[in-house]
Write an enzyme that holds these catalytic residues in place. Structure first.
Site, PDB file in Angstrom:
ATOM      1  N   GLU A  36      -5.927   4.701  74.368  1.00 51.19           N
ATOM      2  CA  GLU A  36      -7.173   4.451  74.969  1.00 51.19           C
ATOM      3  C   GLU A  36      -7.785   5.603  76.049  1.00 51.19           C
ATOM      4  O   GLU A  36      -6.916   6.384  76.490  1.00 51.19           O
ATOM      5  CB  GLU A  36      -7.300   3.137  75.637  1.00 51.19           C
ATOM      6  CG  GLU A  36      -6.843   2.020  74.565  1.00 51.19           C
ATOM      7  CD  GLU A  36      -7.373   0.516  75.202  1.00 51.19           C
ATOM      8  OE1 GLU A  36      -7.372   0.570  76.406  1.00 51.19           O
ATOM      9  OE2 GLU A  36      -6.888  -0.339  74.451  1.00 51.19           O
ATOM     10  N   PRO A  37      -8.750   5.781  76.423  1.00 50.75           N
ATOM     11  CA  PRO A  37      -9.540   6.730  77.265  1.00 50.75           C
ATOM     12  C   PRO A  37      -8.651   6.592  78.707  1.00 50.75           C
ATOM     13  O   PRO A  37      -8.138   7.350  78.945  1.00 50.75           O
ATOM     14  CB  PRO A  37     -10.803   6.278  77.598  1.00 50.75           C
ATOM     15  CG  PRO A  37     -11.419   5.810  76.429  1.00 50.75           C
ATOM     16  CD  PRO A  37     -10.140   5.059  75.474  1.00 50.75           C
ATOM     17  N   TRP A  42      -8.173   9.493  70.590  1.00 49.50           N
ATOM     18  CA  TRP A  42      -7.433  10.339  70.067  1.00 49.50           C
ATOM     19  C   TRP A  42      -6.963   9.834  68.755  1.00 49.50           C
ATOM     20  O   TRP A  42      -5.513  10.062  68.600  1.00 49.50           O
ATOM     21  CB  TRP A  42      -6.073  10.636  71.079  1.00 49.50           C
ATOM     22  CG  TRP A  42      -6.716  11.187  72.277  1.00 49.50           C
ATOM     23  CD1 TRP A  42      -6.098  10.270  73.385  1.00 49.50           C
ATOM     24  CD2 TRP A  42      -7.559  11.971  72.693  1.00 49.50           C
ATOM     25  NE1 TRP A  42      -7.044  11.084  74.567  1.00 49.50           N
ATOM     26  CE2 TRP A  42      -7.478  12.115  74.072  1.00 49.50           C
ATOM     27  CE3 TRP A  42      -7.861  13.182  72.126  1.00 49.50           C
ATOM     28  CZ2 TRP A  42      -8.174  12.823  74.923  1.00 49.50           C
ATOM     29  CZ3 TRP A  42      -8.705  14.215  72.948  1.00 49.50           C
ATOM     30  CH2 TRP A  42      -8.905  14.122  74.120  1.00 49.50           C
ATOM     31  N   ILE A  65       5.812  39.325  67.056  1.00 43.78           N
ATOM     32  CA  ILE A  65       6.329  40.206  65.827  1.00 43.78           C
ATOM     33  C   ILE A  65       5.329  40.685  64.848  1.00 43.78           C
ATOM     34  O   ILE A  65       5.241  42.066  64.548  1.00 43.78           O
ATOM     35  CB  ILE A  65       7.437  39.305  65.198  1.00 43.78           C
ATOM     36  CG1 ILE A  65       8.605  39.325  66.059  1.00 43.78           C
ATOM     37  CG2 ILE A  65       7.829  40.299  63.950  1.00 43.78           C
ATOM     38  CD1 ILE A  65       9.876  38.345  65.354  1.00 43.78           C
ATOM     39  N   GLY A 111       2.449  41.728  66.003  1.00 42.06           N
ATOM     40  CA  GLY A 111       1.373  42.524  66.838  1.00 42.06           C
ATOM     41  C   GLY A 111       0.236  41.928  66.714  1.00 42.06           C
ATOM     42  O   GLY A 111      -0.003  40.850  66.572  1.00 42.06           O
ATOM     43  N   GLY A 112      -0.801  43.109  66.535  1.00 39.69           N
ATOM     44  CA  GLY A 112      -2.160  42.722  66.263  1.00 39.69           C
ATOM     45  C   GLY A 112      -2.586  41.786  65.004  1.00 39.69           C
ATOM     46  O   GLY A 112      -3.337  40.947  65.042  1.00 39.69           O
ATOM     47  N   GLU A 125       2.314  11.205  70.213  1.00 41.25           N
ATOM     48  CA  GLU A 125       3.342  10.134  70.081  1.00 41.25           C
ATOM     49  C   GLU A 125       4.477  10.365  71.101  1.00 41.25           C
ATOM     50  O   GLU A 125       5.556  10.261  71.106  1.00 41.25           O
ATOM     51  CB  GLU A 125       3.944  10.461  68.457  1.00 41.25           C
ATOM     52  CG  GLU A 125       3.296  10.205  67.617  1.00 41.25           C
ATOM     53  CD  GLU A 125       3.741   9.701  66.301  1.00 41.25           C
ATOM     54  OE1 GLU A 125       4.844   9.479  66.089  1.00 41.25           O
ATOM     55  OE2 GLU A 125       2.930   9.952  65.123  1.00 41.25           O
ATOM     56  N   GLY A 126       3.874  10.740  72.315  1.00 42.92           N
ATOM     57  CA  GLY A 126       4.559  10.662  73.466  1.00 42.92           C
ATOM     58  C   GLY A 126       4.793  12.017  74.012  1.00 42.92           C
ATOM     59  O   GLY A 126       5.392  12.692  73.241  1.00 42.92           O
TER      60      GLY A 126
HETATM   61  N1  CAA Z   1      11.977   1.823  72.365  1.00 41.25           N
HETATM   62  C1  CAA Z   1      12.280   0.484  72.172  1.00 41.25           C
HETATM   63  N2  CAA Z   1      11.393  -0.152  73.523  1.00 41.25           N
HETATM   64  C2  CAA Z   1      10.990   0.428  74.483  1.00 41.25           C
HETATM   65  C3  CAA Z   1      10.779   1.770  74.451  1.00 41.25           C
HETATM   66  C4  CAA Z   1      11.529   2.335  73.389  1.00 41.25           C
HETATM   67  N3  CAA Z   1      11.442   3.775  73.336  1.00 41.25           N
HETATM   68  N4  CAA Z   1      10.361   2.300  75.565  1.00 41.25           N
HETATM   69  C5  CAA Z   1       9.917   1.118  76.277  1.00 41.25           C
HETATM   70  N5  CAA Z   1      10.264   0.016  75.498  1.00 41.25           N
HETATM   71  C6  CAA Z   1      10.243  -1.349  75.902  1.00 41.25           C
HETATM   72  C7  CAA Z   1      11.145  -1.676  77.228  1.00 41.25           C
HETATM   73  O1  CAA Z   1      12.293  -2.065  76.858  1.00 41.25           O
HETATM   74  C8  CAA Z   1      10.498  -2.779  77.789  1.00 41.25           C
HETATM   75  O2  CAA Z   1      10.687  -3.838  77.206  1.00 41.25           O
HETATM   76  P1  CAA Z   1      10.731  -5.367  77.844  1.00 41.25           P
HETATM   77  O3  CAA Z   1       9.691  -5.775  78.894  1.00 41.25           O
HETATM   78  O4  CAA Z   1      10.951  -6.393  76.648  1.00 41.25           O
HETATM   79  O5  CAA Z   1      11.969  -5.212  78.545  1.00 41.25           O
HETATM   80  C9  CAA Z   1       8.645  -2.476  77.406  1.00 41.25           C
HETATM   81  O6  CAA Z   1       8.953  -1.462  76.433  1.00 41.25           O
HETATM   82  C10 CAA Z   1       7.959  -1.691  78.545  1.00 41.25           C
HETATM   83  O7  CAA Z   1       8.790  -0.693  78.904  1.00 41.25           O
HETATM   84  P2  CAA Z   1       8.742  -0.114  80.405  1.00 41.25           P
HETATM   85  O8  CAA Z   1       8.953  -1.500  81.145  1.00 41.25           O
HETATM   86  O9  CAA Z   1       9.686   0.718  80.543  1.00 41.25           O
HETATM   87  O10 CAA Z   1       7.346   0.231  80.835  1.00 41.25           O
HETATM   88  P3  CAA Z   1       6.723   1.475  81.374  1.00 41.25           P
HETATM   89  O11 CAA Z   1       5.181   1.346  81.253  1.00 41.25           O
HETATM   90  O12 CAA Z   1       7.521   1.810  82.585  1.00 41.25           O
HETATM   91  O13 CAA Z   1       7.015   2.569  80.178  1.00 41.25           O
HETATM   92  C11 CAA Z   1       6.751   3.977  78.179  1.00 41.25           C
HETATM   93  C12 CAA Z   1       6.748   2.411  78.953  1.00 41.25           C
HETATM   94  C13 CAA Z   1       7.913   4.176  77.647  1.00 41.25           C
HETATM   95  C14 CAA Z   1       6.233   5.118  79.104  1.00 41.25           C
HETATM   96  C15 CAA Z   1       5.691   3.650  76.928  1.00 41.25           C
HETATM   97  O14 CAA Z   1       4.317   3.512  77.712  1.00 41.25           O
HETATM   98  C16 CAA Z   1       5.552   4.861  76.197  1.00 41.25           C
HETATM   99  O15 CAA Z   1       6.110   5.185  75.338  1.00 41.25           O
HETATM  100  N6  CAA Z   1       4.202   5.702  76.459  1.00 41.25           N
HETATM  101  C17 CAA Z   1       3.774   6.749  75.616  1.00 41.25           C
HETATM  102  C18 CAA Z   1       3.006   6.282  74.365  1.00 41.25           C
HETATM  103  C19 CAA Z   1       2.903   6.940  73.239  1.00 41.25           C
HETATM  104  O16 CAA Z   1       3.911   7.609  72.879  1.00 41.25           O
HETATM  105  N7  CAA Z   1       1.525   7.202  72.818  1.00 41.25           N
HETATM  106  C20 CAA Z   1       1.503   7.698  71.565  1.00 41.25           C
HETATM  107  C21 CAA Z   1       0.317   7.387  71.102  1.00 41.25           C
HETATM  108  S1  CAA Z   1       0.492   7.245  69.155  1.00 41.25           S
HETATM  109  C22 CAA Z   1       0.074   8.720  68.494  1.00 41.25           C
HETATM  110  O17 CAA Z   1      -0.002   9.786  69.230  1.00 41.25           O
HETATM  111  C23 CAA Z   1      -0.033   8.665  67.233  1.00 41.25           C
HETATM  112  C24 CAA Z   1      -0.746   9.824  66.566  1.00 41.25           C
HETATM  113  O18 CAA Z   1      -2.006   9.411  66.192  1.00 41.25           O
HETATM  114  C25 CAA Z   1      -0.285  10.933  66.061  1.00 41.25           C
END
Ligand code: CAA
Length: 379
Positions: A127-128, A156, A337, A339-340, A363-364
């Site tokens: 989301e935004p 996105w 490699i 170049g231009g 995806e993160g």
């Molecule tokens: N696998 C499984 N569970 C996970 C996990 C993982 N990799 N990462 C976090 N969790 C779980 C935690 O265990 C926790 O579960 P419980 O509450 O049951 O214990 C829950 O998720 C929340 O985790 P946190 O308390 O650690 O939360 P946080 O806010 O501190 O961190 C984060 C979470 C890891 C940062 C998460 O928000 C994240 O992965 N963010 C990135 C989001 C992302 O990848 N977005 C991509 C968008 S989709 C896209 O790009 C697709 C496209 O179109 C190409």
């Protein structure tokens, strides 16, 4: 330890390589220039079984292992990362999650056409104000009798205006934080659901990236996947697998740029000999090949762990973190490699360099991968 691909995996690799060369390569530069979605090409990829590779044949998928999927992603991404991201989202974020968490009715109705490539899926999490901080979902779904009413905006979204079936994440209970997020299947064309602005991007310009708007969209209760509050777990589990797909895409971009650079270095002559005979170029090629091989081992290992039913969250984060850096480094060197010639569209490497950057973001981001890795280390 087994480093050789099976006959089936080699066949998948050959089929993907042929498809990339014969079907994706001819129009890839023009599609990039025009930001034109590879609709026909993706339809053909569906017919060849690339859109639901890991899904059980009883749901019209390919019944293959994750390693085969990774190998196909790698080959297609050598040429066209815009087509391969549509494939990756459909395979890992939409089909795989549905197969594992959706009801039988949902699988019959929605998974089958997605896995066979007749329909295309999208994953609407960001989301935004909720990108890396994915728990901060503002979109909400309010229960009203036998349906939910969804309001909010997504950003996105890959395949945003081209998909038929959308997985939409929304808060069903704000007081519960991420445990109040649920996931719904929403169909294109439902009242109040529209796609918005198409992003004008640096790379993967032919992929369709848009916002989505939801205004009082009525979604039947039976379109919720799992229980209320299950959405964030769905998102995290599917992203663990999705990141293997994007790592494979990054690997493919790097390998593609390297292959173009290697061929060019053997042909192009300076100072009376092919530039491949100059040690400055040889050392670049040696570094490129070595880092690509290291990335490949990480990516294949993550897929292998998934195939073994072992924990792969950390391995997929490591694979994506490293392979996306290699994609950047190698594609920049491939331009150097050339170049231009590397700076103009005709030679492909400038496109691969632009495409590489997104693998460190979607995806993160790389920083999020480090959070996932370090949390695994310190657990
Ligand atoms: N696998 C499984 N569970 C996970 C996990 C993982 N990799 N990462 C976090 N969790 C779980 C935690 O265990 C926790 O579960 P419980 O509450 O049951 O214990 C829950 O998720 C929340 O985790 P946190 O308390 O650690 O939360 P946080 O806010 O501190 O961190 C984060 C979470 C890891 C940062 C998460 O928000 C994240 O992965 N963010 C990135 C989001 C992302 O990848 N977005 C991509 C968008 S989709 C896209 O790009 C697709 C496209 O179109 C190409």
């Amino acid at each position: 330890m087994q480093f050789e691909l099976t006959e089936e995996q080699l066949a998948v690799q050959a089929a993907a390589r042929d498809f990339a060369k014969n079907e994706l390569l001819p129009g890839v530069i023009q599609r990039d220039i025009e930001s034109r979605f590879p609709a026909e090409e993706i339809k053909k990829m569906g017919e060849l079984g690339f859109m639901g590779m890991m899904i059980d044949p009883k749901y019209d998928g390919g019944g293959m292992d994750a390693l085969s999927y990774v190998i196909a992603m790698e080959e297609l991404s050598k040429i066209d990362a815009s087509a391969s991201v549509a494939m990756s989202v459909n395979n890992s974020l939409v089909c795989w999650g549905m197969e594992n968490y959706a009801s039988e009715n949902q699988k019959e109705k929605y998974l089958k056409p997605l896995a066979s490539g007749q329909k295309l899926g999208a994953f609407a999490l960001s989301e935004p104000e909720a990108g890396s901080d994915a728990t901060s979902q503002k979109t909400e779904a309010r229960l009203d009798g036998d349906h939910y009413v969804i309001n909010g905006t997504k950003n996105w979204i890959t395949n945003g205006s081209k998909a038929d079936t959308y997985l939409v994440f929304a808060q069903t209970d704000h007081s519960k934080g991420h445990k109040g997020i649920s996931v719904f299947i929403v169909e294109k064309g439902w009242d109040g659901f529209t796609s918005g602005h198409k992003e004008d991007k640096l790379g993967i310009r032919a992929s369709d990236t848009t916002s989505l708007m939801f205004t009082d969209v009525k979604v039947p209760v039976e379109n919720r996947i799992g229980e209320e509050g299950f959405g964030f777990k769905y998102a995290m589990e599917t992203l663990n697998g999705g990141r293997i797909g994007i790592a494979a895409q990054a690997l493919g971009i790097a390998a593609g740029a390297y292959e173009f650079a290697l061929a060019y270095a053997k042909e192009r002559k300076t100072f009376g000999k092919p530039i491949s005979q100059h040690q400055a170029i040889q050392f670049k090629l040696a570094d490129m090949a070595t880092t690509i091989e290291a990335a490949r081992l990480l990516v294949y290992k993550a897929a292998w762990l998934k195939d073994q039913g072992k924990d792969y969250a950390q391995a997929s984060a490591m694979a994506k973190l490293y392979a996306s850096q290699v994609a950047m480094d190698v594609s920049i060197e491939a331009v150097q490699i050339h170049g231009g010639y590397g700076y103009v569209r005709e030679y492909h490497v400038e496109r691969l360099m632009r495409d590489a950057k997104i693998t460190q973001i979607y995806e993160g981001t790389s920083e999020i991968q480090k959070i996932v890795i370090s949390r695994g280390l310190l657990r």
